[in-house]
Scaffold this motif. Structure first.
Motif, mmCIF file in Angstrom:
data_model
loop_
_atom_site.group_PDB
_atom_site.id
_atom_site.type_symbol
_atom_site.label_atom_id
_atom_site.label_comp_id
_atom_site.label_asym_id
_atom_site.label_seq_id
_atom_site.Cartn_x
_atom_site.Cartn_y
_atom_site.Cartn_z
ATOM 1 N N ARG A 40 10.448 10.231 -3.249
ATOM 2 C CA ARG A 40 9.191 9.370 -2.778
ATOM 3 C C ARG A 40 9.082 9.515 -1.406
ATOM 4 O O ARG A 40 8.202 9.392 -0.882
ATOM 5 C CB ARG A 40 9.458 7.992 -3.283
ATOM 6 C CG ARG A 40 9.058 7.605 -4.763
ATOM 7 C CD ARG A 40 9.118 6.527 -5.196
ATOM 8 N NE ARG A 40 8.901 6.183 -6.579
ATOM 9 C CZ ARG A 40 9.404 5.145 -7.509
ATOM 10 N NH1 ARG A 40 10.218 4.309 -7.116
ATOM 11 N NH2 ARG A 40 9.039 5.104 -8.835
ATOM 12 N N GLU A 41 10.222 9.268 -0.791
ATOM 13 C CA GLU A 41 10.243 9.575 0.666
ATOM 14 C C GLU A 41 9.644 10.905 1.291
ATOM 15 O O GLU A 41 8.966 10.968 2.300
ATOM 16 C CB GLU A 41 11.658 9.142 1.283
ATOM 17 C CG GLU A 41 12.139 7.605 1.223
ATOM 18 C CD GLU A 41 13.405 7.432 1.831
ATOM 19 O OE1 GLU A 41 14.147 8.441 2.535
ATOM 20 O OE2 GLU A 41 14.129 6.287 1.759
ATOM 21 N N LEU A 42 9.999 11.778 0.611
ATOM 22 C CA LEU A 42 9.740 12.986 0.865
ATOM 23 C C LEU A 42 8.216 13.424 0.603
ATOM 24 O O LEU A 42 7.463 13.976 1.354
ATOM 25 C CB LEU A 42 10.604 14.215 0.127
ATOM 26 C CG LEU A 42 10.117 15.674 0.231
ATOM 27 C CD1 LEU A 42 10.214 16.145 1.765
ATOM 28 C CD2 LEU A 42 10.958 16.542 -0.949
ATOM 29 N N ARG A 43 7.849 12.840 -0.611
ATOM 30 C CA ARG A 43 6.378 12.919 -0.940
ATOM 31 C C ARG A 43 5.573 11.967 0.135
ATOM 32 O O ARG A 43 4.339 12.412 0.607
ATOM 33 C CB ARG A 43 6.153 12.193 -2.298
ATOM 34 C CG ARG A 43 4.473 12.495 -2.811
ATOM 35 C CD ARG A 43 4.252 11.945 -3.987
ATOM 36 N NE ARG A 43 5.653 11.836 -4.840
ATOM 37 C CZ ARG A 43 5.875 11.028 -5.855
ATOM 38 N NH1 ARG A 43 4.816 9.772 -5.805
ATOM 39 N NH2 ARG A 43 6.841 10.875 -6.696
ATOM 40 N N ALA A 44 6.001 11.124 0.584
ATOM 41 C CA ALA A 44 5.402 10.168 1.572
ATOM 42 C C ALA A 44 5.330 11.090 2.935
ATOM 43 O O ALA A 44 4.262 10.704 3.605
ATOM 44 C CB ALA A 44 6.074 8.863 2.118
ATOM 45 N N ARG A 45 6.288 11.863 3.248
ATOM 46 C CA ARG A 45 6.204 12.585 4.362
ATOM 47 C C ARG A 45 5.248 13.958 4.471
ATOM 48 O O ARG A 45 4.580 14.266 5.237
ATOM 49 C CB ARG A 45 7.505 12.925 5.036
ATOM 50 C CG ARG A 45 8.379 12.139 5.541
ATOM 51 C CD ARG A 45 9.661 12.526 6.208
ATOM 52 N NE ARG A 45 10.334 13.711 5.298
ATOM 53 C CZ ARG A 45 11.476 13.069 4.710
ATOM 54 N NH1 ARG A 45 11.813 11.929 4.500
ATOM 55 N NH2 ARG A 45 12.107 13.936 3.773
ATOM 56 N N GLU A 53 -3.259 6.334 -0.477
ATOM 57 C CA GLU A 53 -4.143 5.809 -1.347
ATOM 58 C C GLU A 53 -3.307 5.296 -2.632
ATOM 59 O O GLU A 53 -3.635 4.138 -3.188
ATOM 60 C CB GLU A 53 -4.892 7.213 -1.717
ATOM 61 C CG GLU A 53 -6.004 7.563 -0.799
ATOM 62 C CD GLU A 53 -6.510 8.851 -1.335
ATOM 63 O OE1 GLU A 53 -6.171 9.618 -2.076
ATOM 64 O OE2 GLU A 53 -7.133 9.516 -0.421
ATOM 65 N N ARG A 54 -2.242 5.841 -2.830
ATOM 66 C CA ARG A 54 -1.438 5.138 -4.229
ATOM 67 C C ARG A 54 -0.925 3.868 -3.673
ATOM 68 O O ARG A 54 -0.993 2.739 -4.456
ATOM 69 C CB ARG A 54 -0.190 6.150 -4.336
ATOM 70 C CG ARG A 54 0.669 5.696 -5.531
ATOM 71 C CD ARG A 54 1.873 6.528 -5.792
ATOM 72 N NE ARG A 54 2.886 6.766 -4.424
ATOM 73 C CZ ARG A 54 3.833 5.838 -4.203
ATOM 74 N NH1 ARG A 54 3.734 4.677 -4.948
ATOM 75 N NH2 ARG A 54 4.506 5.978 -3.007
ATOM 76 N N ARG A 55 -0.528 3.850 -2.503
ATOM 77 C CA ARG A 55 0.210 2.184 -1.872
ATOM 78 C C ARG A 55 -1.130 1.429 -2.185
ATOM 79 O O ARG A 55 -0.850 0.159 -2.602
ATOM 80 C CB ARG A 55 0.471 2.367 -0.603
ATOM 81 C CG ARG A 55 1.221 1.344 -0.248
ATOM 82 C CD ARG A 55 2.341 1.361 1.086
ATOM 83 N NE ARG A 55 1.335 1.852 1.955
ATOM 84 C CZ ARG A 55 1.630 3.060 2.695
ATOM 85 N NH1 ARG A 55 2.866 3.872 2.192
ATOM 86 N NH2 ARG A 55 0.851 3.603 3.598
ATOM 87 N N LEU A 56 -2.376 1.670 -1.768
ATOM 88 C CA LEU A 56 -3.303 0.729 -1.699
ATOM 89 C C LEU A 56 -3.743 0.304 -3.105
ATOM 90 O O LEU A 56 -4.498 -0.702 -3.364
ATOM 91 C CB LEU A 56 -4.745 1.324 -0.973
ATOM 92 C CG LEU A 56 -4.413 1.413 0.593
ATOM 93 C CD1 LEU A 56 -5.600 2.127 1.047
ATOM 94 C CD2 LEU A 56 -4.308 0.098 1.181
#
Length: 67
Positions: A40-45, A53-56
């Motif tokens: 998930r961290e890699l995808r966020a970077r 958008e996913r977080r919102l």
């Protein structure tokens, strides 16, 4: 990557250890969750806009179900 000793063993009951303890299960679960968090961290970077958008969307969904 780490290799999975059970990969390719099929879905037979023989591939599972006979006496898997709760501690073994917790260790495997901890490794899985750690690797999931890393992914998930890699995808966020790599894809910051999609992550935002996913977080919102997730925040909106959580607000919808609150009472």
């Amino acid at each position: 990557m780490k290799s999975n000793p059970r990969a390719g063993a099929g879905s037979t009951d023989e591939s599972k250890p006979v006496s898997e303890t709760a501690a073994d299960r917790r260790k495997r679960r901890a490794v899985f969750l750690r690797e999931l968090a890393e992914a998930r961290e890699l995808r966020a970077r790599v894809q910051p806009r999609r992550t935002k958008e996913r977080r919102l969307r997730e925040a909106m969904r959580m607000r919808t179900f609150r009472i």
